[in-house]
Every structure is written in structure tokens, then in C-alpha cells.
Design a protein around this motif. Sequence first.
Motif, PDB file in Angstrom:
ATOM      1  N   ARG A 121      -6.654  11.595 -71.327  1.00 37.50           N
ATOM      2  CA  ARG A 121      -6.341  12.033 -72.691  1.00 37.50           C
ATOM      3  C   ARG A 121      -7.585  12.066 -73.570  1.00 37.50           C
ATOM      4  O   ARG A 121      -7.689  12.889 -74.482  1.00 37.50           O
ATOM      5  N   ALA A 122      -8.531  11.189 -73.283  1.00 39.02           N
ATOM      6  CA  ALA A 122      -9.783  11.239 -74.032  1.00 39.02           C
ATOM      7  C   ALA A 122     -10.540  12.536 -73.743  1.00 39.02           C
ATOM      8  O   ALA A 122     -11.186  13.105 -74.630  1.00 39.02           O
ATOM      9  N   LEU A 123     -10.436  13.024 -72.512  1.00 43.71           N
ATOM     10  CA  LEU A 123     -11.119  14.258 -72.135  1.00 43.71           C
ATOM     11  C   LEU A 123     -10.369  15.512 -72.571  1.00 43.71           C
ATOM     12  O   LEU A 123     -10.977  16.482 -73.031  1.00 43.71           O
ATOM     13  N   LEU A 124      -9.029  15.494 -72.438  1.00 40.69           N
ATOM     14  CA  LEU A 124      -8.232  16.705 -72.646  1.00 40.69           C
ATOM     15  C   LEU A 124      -7.373  16.683 -73.892  1.00 40.69           C
ATOM     16  O   LEU A 124      -6.754  17.699 -74.228  1.00 40.69           O
ATOM     17  N   GLY A 125      -7.276  15.544 -74.585  1.00 45.63           N
ATOM     18  CA  GLY A 125      -6.355  15.455 -75.704  1.00 45.63           C
ATOM     19  C   GLY A 125      -4.919  15.525 -75.207  1.00 45.63           C
ATOM     20  O   GLY A 125      -4.559  14.903 -74.204  1.00 45.63           O
ATOM     21  N   GLU A 126      -4.079  16.291 -75.883  1.00 43.57           N
ATOM     22  CA  GLU A 126      -2.662  16.403 -75.509  1.00 43.57           C
ATOM     23  C   GLU A 126      -2.413  17.476 -74.455  1.00 43.57           C
ATOM     24  O   GLU A 126      -1.283  17.721 -74.055  1.00 43.57           O
ATOM     25  N   ASP A 127      -3.463  18.127 -73.986  1.00 44.33           N
ATOM     26  CA  ASP A 127      -3.335  19.177 -72.972  1.00 44.33           C
ATOM     27  C   ASP A 127      -3.087  18.538 -71.608  1.00 44.33           C
ATOM     28  O   ASP A 127      -3.859  17.675 -71.170  1.00 44.33           O
TER      29      ASP A 127
ATOM     30  N   LEU B 276      -6.503   4.247 -79.520  1.00 38.74           N
ATOM     31  CA  LEU B 276      -5.567   3.572 -78.620  1.00 38.74           C
ATOM     32  C   LEU B 276      -4.332   4.435 -78.378  1.00 38.74           C
ATOM     33  O   LEU B 276      -3.230   3.926 -78.173  1.00 38.74           O
ATOM     34  N   GLN B 277      -4.519   5.744 -78.380  1.00 42.64           N
ATOM     35  CA  GLN B 277      -3.416   6.688 -78.266  1.00 42.64           C
ATOM     36  C   GLN B 277      -2.540   6.430 -77.054  1.00 42.64           C
ATOM     37  O   GLN B 277      -1.324   6.539 -77.112  1.00 42.64           O
ATOM     38  N   SER B 278      -3.158   6.047 -75.933  1.00 41.83           N
ATOM     39  CA  SER B 278      -2.379   5.933 -74.697  1.00 41.83           C
ATOM     40  C   SER B 278      -1.452   4.733 -74.684  1.00 41.83           C
ATOM     41  O   SER B 278      -0.598   4.634 -73.800  1.00 41.83           O
ATOM     42  N   ILE B 279      -1.577   3.784 -75.643  1.00 39.00           N
ATOM     43  CA  ILE B 279      -0.682   2.622 -75.623  1.00 39.00           C
ATOM     44  C   ILE B 279       0.282   2.607 -76.801  1.00 39.00           C
ATOM     45  O   ILE B 279       1.035   1.645 -76.969  1.00 39.00           O
ATOM     46  N   ARG B 280       0.289   3.639 -77.630  1.00 36.23           N
ATOM     47  CA  ARG B 280       1.123   3.556 -78.836  1.00 36.23           C
ATOM     48  C   ARG B 280       2.610   3.574 -78.517  1.00 36.23           C
ATOM     49  O   ARG B 280       3.431   3.236 -79.371  1.00 36.23           O
ATOM     50  N   LYS B 281       2.997   3.950 -77.307  1.00 38.38           N
ATOM     51  CA  LYS B 281       4.414   3.866 -76.926  1.00 38.38           C
ATOM     52  C   LYS B 281       4.878   2.425 -76.793  1.00 38.38           C
ATOM     53  O   LYS B 281       6.072   2.154 -76.758  1.00 38.38           O
ATOM     54  N   TRP B 282       3.919   1.498 -76.685  1.00 37.04           N
ATOM     55  CA  TRP B 282       4.257   0.080 -76.559  1.00 37.04           C
ATOM     56  C   TRP B 282       3.930  -0.722 -77.820  1.00 37.04           C
ATOM     57  O   TRP B 282       4.770  -1.446 -78.319  1.00 37.04           O
ATOM     58  N   GLY B 283       2.699  -0.630 -78.290  1.00 34.52           N
ATOM     59  CA  GLY B 283       2.244  -1.549 -79.325  1.00 34.52           C
ATOM     60  C   GLY B 283       1.912  -0.875 -80.641  1.00 34.52           C
ATOM     61  O   GLY B 283       1.833   0.355 -80.743  1.00 34.52           O
ATOM     62  N   ASP B 284       1.722  -1.716 -81.655  1.00 38.97           N
ATOM     63  CA  ASP B 284       1.330  -1.252 -82.984  1.00 38.97           C
ATOM     64  C   ASP B 284      -0.190  -1.102 -82.983  1.00 38.97           C
ATOM     65  O   ASP B 284      -0.932  -2.074 -83.167  1.00 38.97           O
TER      66      ASP B 284
ATOM     67  N   ILE C 101      12.628  18.080 -72.327  1.00 35.30           N
ATOM     68  CA  ILE C 101      12.282  17.656 -73.686  1.00 35.30           C
ATOM     69  C   ILE C 101      11.081  16.723 -73.673  1.00 35.30           C
ATOM     70  O   ILE C 101      10.275  16.696 -74.611  1.00 35.30           O
ATOM     71  N   ARG C 102      10.928  15.989 -72.592  1.00 29.15           N
ATOM     72  CA  ARG C 102       9.858  14.995 -72.504  1.00 29.15           C
ATOM     73  C   ARG C 102       8.544  15.668 -72.114  1.00 29.15           C
ATOM     74  O   ARG C 102       8.028  15.534 -71.009  1.00 29.15           O
ATOM     75  N   VAL C 103       8.006  16.406 -73.079  1.00 27.90           N
ATOM     76  CA  VAL C 103       6.775  17.169 -72.874  1.00 27.90           C
ATOM     77  C   VAL C 103       5.865  16.941 -74.081  1.00 27.90           C
ATOM     78  O   VAL C 103       6.310  17.019 -75.228  1.00 27.90           O
ATOM     79  N   GLY C 104       4.585  16.646 -73.819  1.00 33.57           N
ATOM     80  CA  GLY C 104       3.623  16.552 -74.908  1.00 33.57           C
ATOM     81  C   GLY C 104       3.667  15.207 -75.621  1.00 33.57           C
ATOM     82  O   GLY C 104       4.099  14.191 -75.091  1.00 33.57           O
ATOM     83  N   SER C 105       3.225  15.234 -76.881  1.00 36.50           N
ATOM     84  CA  SER C 105       3.102  14.022 -77.683  1.00 36.50           C
ATOM     85  C   SER C 105       4.457  13.554 -78.208  1.00 36.50           C
ATOM     86  O   SER C 105       5.462  14.284 -78.129  1.00 36.50           O
ATOM     87  N   LEU C 106       4.486  12.352 -78.783  1.00 39.36           N
ATOM     88  CA  LEU C 106       5.707  11.862 -79.415  1.00 39.36           C
ATOM     89  C   LEU C 106       6.168  12.828 -80.502  1.00 39.36           C
ATOM     90  O   LEU C 106       7.373  13.087 -80.640  1.00 39.36           O
ATOM     91  N   GLU C 107       5.222  13.352 -81.257  1.00 40.10           N
ATOM     92  CA  GLU C 107       5.580  14.281 -82.338  1.00 40.10           C
ATOM     93  C   GLU C 107       6.200  15.556 -81.782  1.00 40.10           C
ATOM     94  O   GLU C 107       7.170  16.078 -82.341  1.00 40.10           O
TER      95      GLU C 107
END
Length: 506
Positions: free
Chosen positions: A148-154, A102-110, A295-301
Motif C-alpha cells: 500500500r505504501a508503493l501503490l496506495g489504494e490501487d 499506519l493505514q494498513s492497521i486502521r481496521k484494528w486500532g486508533d 462490495i468488499r473492494v478498495g478502501s473503507l470509504e
Amino acid sequence: MILIKDSTVVDGTGKPGERADILIKDDRISAIGKLGSQKTATVIEGRGLISVPGFIDVNTDSDHYLSLFTDRGQHDFLLQGVTTIFGGHCGSSLAPLLRGSLQSIRKWGDTGAVNVDWQLMDEFLATLDRLKIGVNFGTLVGHSTIRRALLGEDARDLTARDMEAFESLLKQALDHGGFGLSTGLAYNHSRHTPYLEIKALTDVVASRRGVYTTHLRSEAEHLLESVQETISIAKESKLPTIISHFRAIKGSEAQFEESVELIEAAAAEGVPIWFDAYPFDYSMLPVYMMLPDSIRVGSLEHMLAALSTSHGEGIVYESLPRLRVADLVIARAPGFDYLVGKTIGHFAESNELNLKQALLKLMKLTRLRAVLFYKNINFDITSKALLSERALVASNSPSLVEGRNVIENERAKNTFSRFLEIAAAQKKTIEWSVKKLTAVPAGVFNIPHRGLLKEGAIADIALLSSPVASSSRAYTGATHVLVGGKQVVADGAFADVYNGKILRRT
């Protein structure tokens, strides 16, 4: 059987309401008229009430916040007369999940709160069938979810092979019941998506007679360009297209008003384009959306690492807007529930920081996973736009069980009631307003047998108090609500009945 006795029936067509009875057998409206007594029927006394088709909320976040699972009743929607909701917006849906993530929704939910036992769209919808929820639910297919499922964080462009795989997954998800495609072009993993990619994918959706919704690339500084891009997509694909949560961001009001004119002009030429909006002055956004583009590039990490350097922190500090103490309210702060409901001003004072410093600290403390209510909307201009014939009304919110880790969201509770009040104040008839909330969205999303009160229609019905009868202009929510012929709200209270249907594109 249920007999709704002697209410004013506003049927969703726009024609004047009439006093009548409504007889419901099983999940359908059996008859409308002066029906007399029906000995075997349960009677709902409708005198002084208005019977309307159940409202349709075309843009909700109950999937993003996973409250479909934690608040199965979706009571916030039902109590204002909403019987059908749509999810999967802004590029993120709960299916298809190639890796069960559920990577694409972690900015919203647990995302740890739900056991994911599905991958494909049909498996997800079957899971909801078994779960039983209070409202009817349909979903779009999230562009970012598949990308994101196809490319990951790319965030690179798709190759021809990638595009072939994407189109295959999209077709499958649509054939399994998805209502269309959504994009979130302002978010990190999609903001550089080329026009030709969107065009190719919307052509797939058009071949399945679906819909396309989009969170614009820019909602402020480059709003006009973003709207023009979306109009072009709608014009070329001939696909019903909806701009999501369209509102007048403070400082960009002139662009917003010009954009509304562009949309209305395009529609007058036959372009199938709408926008959805809500009558409130605040946005609900992940805190990382306040970071600058550099700064807003890539994953949360990745973003957190950039923010944690002195250079990155300086860039972010200088880019933050001027804030007032009550402009930001902390709506969600994973791991720091005691902060929920506090303003940024209170947080700043508690930590002896200025407002920008406090926001930076909140970003780091929550590892960019906080969600904010941000008072950045010009309410008067947005409310005026809601009266456009191209406007659909939507809460853009989840129904949530209130607790210490979540703040009450008025949009989930009062969007439709407030719209009715605004429309009445502007001399719009209740018939005009009800059509806008029912038959119009049912037509855009091609939902059969819903959105109208007529014989043979599915009995999704809300009974509202009449402002005339109560000597008030206020619509305070629904007194009674039926979903699929069963009463789910009685005397303004949720009846603990779960009769919502999981909708599939036909």
C-alpha cells in the motif's frame, strides 16, 4: 541473583521434569540442580510449582491495536506465563512506513493514538527499545504495509519496477531485524495478489533465513485451495511457513480436517509448514470482513459508499449469514463506546430491527470500523487440531488495558492455560505441552538462547501451579514470571517491571 528453590523443572526438551533449584545471575540461568543456600540471592519458593521456559506466543495483535504503546506491560500475556510475543501478522506491520502512515492497521486500532516518529524497521525497533515494554517482542514485515505504501489504494499487479522497489524495502527491513514476511490474503488490498509475487518475496525471505506467515485467501469456502497454495509456497521456497489463526469455521469442518491431513502429510515429506491456532470458539474480526466480495473492494470509504446505496445495501443484506442473537458481540465501536460488550441481539432489540438490519446499521454507524467477536468456530474440531505436531499455540490477540471502549478478550488472558488443560485431558504430558509452547516456536523463529531452561540460557521463566499439588486439572496462570532475569510477576500479580527485549532476526 535469584534462586528458584525446589520447583519441578520442565525444561522444554520434552524429557521428564525433575525437582531442582535454578540460580539466575543477571539475565542468564547460571546453574540448575541441588544448589543449597545462596546467601546473596533473592529466593522464590518453588515447592509445589512447575518451572518452565517462558511461553512464546507466535501470533499476537498488540501492534495492530497499538497496545504496545498503551499497555506497555502487556500484562495479559505475562500473567499466563508468556514472555515473548510476535507481531506484524496478516500483512500489516508497524514498519517500514514510507509515508509515516499506519493505514494498513486502521481496521484494528486508533491510528491517531500514537505519534509516529519512525519510518524504517530499525527506527521502529529503536523506538520500542526506548519505550521499554514488559515482554520480549519481535515483528514480521507486513506485505500489505509495503504494497500500500508503493501503490496506495490501487490493487493492481506489481510492475517490474514495483517489484524491484518492494524487494529492496523487504531486504532492508529484514536486515534491520524483521523476522520474516506476513501476508493477509483475505483482506482487500492483498486478496488478488498473484502466486508469483508471493513466491518472489518468500525467496527473498528464504535468503535471509526468515519465516513466512499467512492469513489464508479463504478460511471457509475455498479453504483447501488456500492451504494447497500455502503448502506449495513452503515446498518451493523451503521457508518455514505458518498458516495464521487456523481454525474450523462452522460449515467448513470437513475441509478443515482434510487440510490438517494435507499439512501433516506435507510435513512428513519434509515441507517446513505449521499452523497456529487458539482453543476458543470465536473469531475477532473487523466488521467489514462480513461484506460480500462484490462490495468488499478498495478502501473503507469506498466500501462505505457502496454500502450506502440501496442496491449495495440489498446485496449486503442478502449475503449476510443467518445469525443468532448471541453470535456477534461488539468488541470495538469507535465513537460509540456505549455499544462495546453488547450482542447484536441487544443492539437489534434496542433499535427495533432484525439481526441483519442491525448489523447493517452497525456497519454504517461506525463507518465500517467496528470490531466483532464472532462465534463461528467449531471448538471441538479446532481443539483436536491443536494437538497436532504441526500446531503452534497463539492467542491472535492484543493485551489491552480494559476500559469502556474495549471488551475483555479471553484469548489474551487464557489461551495458554486453556491449552494446557485440553492437552492434559487428552493424556498429553506436561513435558510434551511445554515443549510445544517453548522450544518448538523458538526453533521455528530461530530465537537463540530462549525456549529452554538450561545453563547459559536467557532467564525467561514462568512458575505454574501444579494441578497435582492442587488436586485440580486447572492451570490458572503463572504464579511467578521472570523476563531476562528480572521478576515481572510475583504471586500472580504484575510487578510493574518492564524488562522485555526487542528482538531482531539474527
